[in-house]
Design a protein around this motif. Structure first.
Motif: not given
Length: 207
Positions: A142-155, A124-131, A116-121
């Motif tokens: 921050x209202x949803x779980x970070x994902x392994x992939x997603x539209x920004x990751x693909x771009x 991307x989970x960032x290191x402290x200092x960004x998100x 439950x830390x992440x979602x498939x989409x």
């Protein structure tokens, strides 16, 4: 300390559908790929002369910190001390480069999805200092779980090449790539559907 979210995420119904999909598919994925994760861990342990798992603190849903798990693809360097990875980064081993290209290094994150830390989409989970430094409506990320992939990751699948070409990679990531990722991910949350998630997963798998 968790960040207070001011903006609604997916809503109860859509969030439940997304989580159910993640739970079932991550369990299946771990069963099917467990042998590959084990082999990759062993190979990376020999290759990097250290634990083959890369574990790092990342910012998750509601600003909570969690530890992401990946296959290690880099060796430490005294000359480089940055979380920004560029194409041709000397810290990446030849085997690690193959793992990255084949996305094998991402497989242990199925455990993060199951927990439950992440979602498939998702973003991307960032290191402290960004998100965790988002303000205003951007905090909706921050209202949803970070994902392994997603539209920004693909771009930005060629992000390492873009950073390699930049005069100041860290500034380019902070001032150009990161704001664009925020915009894309806000649109993703607003227009979320399971069909879209399946499409992003398919595009990630087929490359």
């Amino acid at each position: 300390m968790a960040t207070v979210i001011d903006y609604e995420g997916l809503g109860t119904g859509r969030a439940a559908i997304k989580r159910a999909f993640d739970l079932v598919m991550s369990a299946i994925g771990l069963v099917l790929s467990g042998w590959l994760i084990l082999l990759a861990w062993l190979a990376a342990s020999f290759d990097t002369r250290s634990n083959g798992f890369f574990v790092q603190q990342r910012v998750g849903k509601d600003g909570r910190l969690f530890r992401v798990v990946k296959i290690k693809t880099m060796r430490p360097s005294r000359e480089l001390n940055t979380t920004v990875t560029r194409s041709g980064d000397p810290r990446i081993t030849p085997l690690g480069r193959f793992f990255r290209k084949a996305k094998i290094d991402e497989l242990p994150q199925l455990w993060n999805v199951l927990r439950g830390d992440m979602s498939f989409v998702g973003p991307r989970p960032d290191v402290p200092g960004f998100a965790d430094s988002l303000v205003g409506e951007e905090r909706r990320l921050l209202s949803i779980r970070p994902g392994i992939t997603g539209p920004a990751t693909l771009k930005y699948r060629n992000e390492e090449e873009l950073l390699a070409a930049a005069e100041d990679p860290e500034a380019y990531n902070r001032d150009v790539i990161w704001p664009d990722k925020v915009r894309i991910n806000l649109e993703y949350i607003r227009d979320w559907s399971l069909t879209a998630d399946l499409r992003y997963i398919w595009k990630t798998v087929v490359g």
